[in-house]
Write a protein that holds these residues in place. Structure first.
Motif, PDB file in Angstrom:
ATOM      1  N   MET A  20       0.808  -1.223   0.073  1.00  0.00           N
ATOM      2  CA  MET A  20       0.024   0.101  -0.275  1.00  0.00           C
ATOM      3  C   MET A  20       0.808   1.379   0.147  1.00  0.00           C
ATOM      4  O   MET A  20       0.500   2.289  -0.308  1.00  0.00           O
ATOM      5  N   ALA A  21       2.287   1.150   0.431  1.00  0.00           N
ATOM      6  CA  ALA A  21       2.927   2.296   0.441  1.00  0.00           C
ATOM      7  C   ALA A  21       3.213   3.103  -0.938  1.00  0.00           C
ATOM      8  O   ALA A  21       3.712   4.050  -1.148  1.00  0.00           O
ATOM      9  N   TYR A  22       2.867   2.167  -2.068  1.00  0.00           N
ATOM     10  CA  TYR A  22       3.118   2.559  -3.366  1.00  0.00           C
ATOM     11  C   TYR A  22       1.630   3.186  -4.164  1.00  0.00           C
ATOM     12  O   TYR A  22       1.751   3.464  -5.216  1.00  0.00           O
ATOM     13  N   PHE A  23       0.642   3.052  -3.292  1.00  0.00           N
ATOM     14  CA  PHE A  23      -0.721   3.444  -3.885  1.00  0.00           C
ATOM     15  C   PHE A  23      -0.841   4.960  -4.396  1.00  0.00           C
ATOM     16  O   PHE A  23      -0.917   5.196  -5.439  1.00  0.00           O
ATOM     17  N   GLU A  24      -0.159   5.784  -3.748  1.00  0.00           N
ATOM     18  CA  GLU A  24      -0.132   7.386  -4.371  1.00  0.00           C
ATOM     19  C   GLU A  24       0.768   7.386  -5.275  1.00  0.00           C
ATOM     20  O   GLU A  24       0.491   8.285  -6.412  1.00  0.00           O
ATOM     21  N   ASP A  25       2.049   6.780  -5.314  1.00  0.00           N
ATOM     22  CA  ASP A  25       2.770   6.890  -6.641  1.00  0.00           C
ATOM     23  C   ASP A  25       2.127   6.164  -7.964  1.00  0.00           C
ATOM     24  O   ASP A  25       2.498   6.416  -8.999  1.00  0.00           O
ATOM     25  N   TRP A  26       1.247   5.027  -7.673  1.00  0.00           N
ATOM     26  CA  TRP A  26       0.680   4.388  -8.762  1.00  0.00           C
ATOM     27  C   TRP A  26      -0.546   5.238  -9.145  1.00  0.00           C
ATOM     28  O   TRP A  26      -1.059   5.008 -10.352  1.00  0.00           O
ATOM     29  N   LEU A  27      -1.245   5.839  -8.403  1.00  0.00           N
ATOM     30  CA  LEU A  27      -2.454   6.378  -8.848  1.00  0.00           C
ATOM     31  C   LEU A  27      -2.306   7.229  -9.908  1.00  0.00           C
ATOM     32  O   LEU A  27      -3.592   7.353 -10.810  1.00  0.00           O
ATOM     33  N   PRO A  28      -1.428   7.758 -10.391  1.00  0.00           N
ATOM     34  CA  PRO A  28      -1.371   8.501 -11.661  1.00  0.00           C
ATOM     35  C   PRO A  28      -1.696   7.614 -12.896  1.00  0.00           C
ATOM     36  O   PRO A  28      -2.252   8.145 -13.929  1.00  0.00           O
TER      37      PRO A  28
END
Length: 172
Positions: A20-28
């Motif tokens: 989940m730590a990658y969620f904001e980075d993957w959102l784009p």
């Protein structure tokens, strides 16, 4: 079997387990309309689409069905995409797929090809499968180019999750 790519490296990338730590980075990825222009049935809301994708990835990890891994650029330590080996059922046949998606800002830089090639090499080296597939929407030209560069050929056209796709295949 878990078909994990965790810790595998290429010249520019390292595969890490997706969290989940990658969620904001993957959102784009989900905020860019071109990322999902070929697939029907996906949520229109980017956060919902990203949440559902992460849930499916985590379920695969838990069930030993492979999964997408974070692709981290070694030089910058930034997330550039996701890629991995996934157990899929296509036309009632269990297959091992190389799946890949790259963040829009990194499109056209060879990251998908580099990661897909590493998945192929790792799967064959570990004898996880005698052949691999990639499931690609019939209109997705960039993904077709990645599969062809990875030595795959079109085996057939079929429907997958109500989408017209080509099944690209490579034998060991």
């Amino acid at each position: 079997m878990n078909y994990s790519m965790e810790g595998e490296e290429t010249e520019r990338l390292i595969f890490k387990k997706l969290t989940m730590a990658y969620f904001e980075d993957w959102l784009p990825f989900h905020q860019e309309p071109k990322s999902s222009e070929f697939w029907t049935g996906l949520p229109k809301n980017p956060k919902v689409a990203c949440t559902e994708q992460f849930q499916r990835i985590f379920e695969r990890y838990e069930k030993g069905l492979g999964g997408m891994h974070a692709l981290i650029e070694i030089k910058t330590k930034k997330l550039v995409g996701i890629c991995g080996l996934l157990v899929q059922i296509v036309d009632d046949i269990e297959e091992l797929e190389i799946g890949y998606s790259i963040l829009p800002e990194y499109w056209g830089k060879g990251y998908a090809s580099e990661a897909a090639e590493k998945c192929k090499a790792t799967a064959f080296k570990n004898q996880w499968a005698n052949h691999l597939i990639s499931i690609i929407h019939i209109d997705n030209e960039p993904s077709k180019k990645v599969a062809i560069k990875n030595g795959m050929h079109i085996e057939k056209r079929t429907l997958y999750k109500e989408n017209p796709v080509f099944i690209f295949r490579i034998d060991r």
